[in-house]
Design a protein around this motif. Structure first.
Motif: not given
Ligand code: HAM
Length: 407
Positions: A69-71, A101-103, A111-113, A257-259, A261-264, A281-284, A303-305
């Protein structure tokens, strides 16, 4: 899941090109990994929405696997596996396909990049500044004006200091963060209910919720104390962003705050200024993830964008690319010209030009209507051209013609 038709790929490539070029221009190195990951690595403690959204399955030998669901957990796994060999700090980026699996709503798909920018083993706030600047640089490369969005910045460590000042012990903070992150998404009563489930009493829940009304960094400092190290870190980050020339795009916002839990520490999220879209985009900072998955302790910022929200914003601002890639359409009137047309296509392609060669003879009218839709230039070869060994290369925009030798 998403299908990308050629017109969708134009937008996707434009986003990916801006991501790749800005990451490379900032000195990030690219990495990649398989989209299938071990479920155990991705599942952390409950309370995170993302854990419930994982597409999980069992393979033929009974292993529990998932589509990531994330990298970030994968990055931590890869870094931990080579921690002794890498020279830190490292700056890595990837363009990762992710599944949740989001609403499905505007800006949210299953699915997203995601462009991921991460710096591992750098304690200085310069790491936060570098990833934020690089994401802003990608937005600039896409033509998105600086005035269209703001990066909202806070610090979980500051919120922790504020919670301590209310008498709320550290052990409750993670649960409180996950609850307060839902502000604006679910009603206040439900958020306070989530905090009560973490064993907070009514007055603590209410006081914690009211912290979200703090509107300036100065006000936060007044409560946390003038010498608050985490407020000072935010000020330091803003000063650095000014050096990067992007100060106007950053604002303090205690409610970020971000959803996850690993951010410190410092956390941030970018939103369009009109508030029409989800986060861009979001990160921390996540200083404990490496050790939590079995690596040696190392600080980290990233961050993730995502491609979905920015795609919607590009379309709403009318910033879609209008110029098409240079391409020569080659057509011919009868089968007798096929060979000479094919040889011309080979010659132009070997010179580095893009060529779309018709696969059957066509009438001039039909060919030029195809060329108008698919190319910038056109060569139509008839029997006379074949005999003379010359044809005309037509620029479809200017109508200008130049003679071209047939081979
Ligand atoms: P996240 O905020 O869950 O962070 O996702 C980062 C970005 O991915 C969001 O701001 C949004 O642009 C996009 N995104 C997330 N979920 C979806 C979705 N279901 N559909 C479309 N776009 C989506 C993370 O995933 C962290 N792992 C980012 C990170 C990297 N933090 C540290 N390093």
């Amino acid at each position: 899941m998403r299908d990308f038709y050629p017109e969708d790929m134009k937008l996707r490539n434009r986003i990916f090109d801006a991501w790749r070029s800005s990451a490379t221009a900032s000195g990030f190195e690219q990495y990649d990994a398989c989209v299938v990951e071990s479920l155990e690595l991705l599942q952390r403690k409950a309370g995170e929405e993302i854990v419930n959204q994982i597409y999980a399955f069992e393979d033929k030998s009974g292993r529990n696997l998932a589509l990531r669901p994330e990298m970030t957990p994968t990055l931590a796994r890869m870094v931990a596996a080579r921690q002794g060999a890498l020279s830190f700090p490292i700056k890595w980026f990837t363009i990762a396909q992710c599944f949740r699996y989001e609403r499905m709503t505007r800006g949210r798909k299953r699915e997203h990049y995601q462009l991921n920018l991460d710096i591992i083993d750098e304690d200085s706030v310069a790491a936060e500044a570098e990833v934020i600047y690089t994401a802003i640089s990608a937005l600039r490369r896409m033509g998105v004006p600086d005035s269209a969005y703001k990066v909202r910045v806070s610090n979980r460590a500051l919120l922790s200091e504020l919670l301590v000042s209310l008498g709320i012990e550290k052990e409750f903070h993670s649960g409180v963060f996950m609850a307060l992150d839902k502000k604006g998404k679910i009603p206040r009563e439900e958020i306070e209910g989530l905090m009560r489930a973490e064993n907070l009493d009514d007055s603590a829940c209410s006081a914690a919720f009211d912290l979200m009304d703090i509107s300036t960094l100065e006000d936060a400092e007044q409560i946390a104390g003038e010498s608050s190290p985490s407020a000072a870190r935010i000020s330091e980050l803003f000063a650095l962003l000014a050096d990067y020339g992007v100060a106007d795009q950053a604002v303090f916002d205690i409610s970020v705050i971000r959803g996850l839990s690993y951010y410190t520490g410092i956390v941030f999220e970018a939103f369009d200024v009109k508030g029409e879209f989800r986060a861009i985009f979001g990160g921390g900072r996540y200083d404990n993830l490496l050790s939590a998955i079995g690596g040696k302790p190392a600080s980290a910022v990233g961050l993730g964008f995502g491609d979905v929200v920015i795609g919607e914003i590009i379309q709403s601002l009318g910033l879609e690319e209008t110029t098409s890639l240079e391409c020569v359409a080659i057509g011919y009137m009868t089968d007798d010209e096929r060979s000479v047309a094919t040889r011309l296509a080979g010659k132009l392609r070997s010179e580095g030009r893009n060529v779309t060669l018709q696969t059957r003879p066509a009438k001039a009218k039909a060919f030029f209507s195809f060329a108008g839709a698919n190319a910038t230039h056109a060569v139509f070869i008839g029997p006379d051209d074949r005999l003379s060994g010359k044809a005309n290369l037509k620029n479809l925009a200017t109508r200008e013609q130049t003679a071209i030798d047939l081979v």
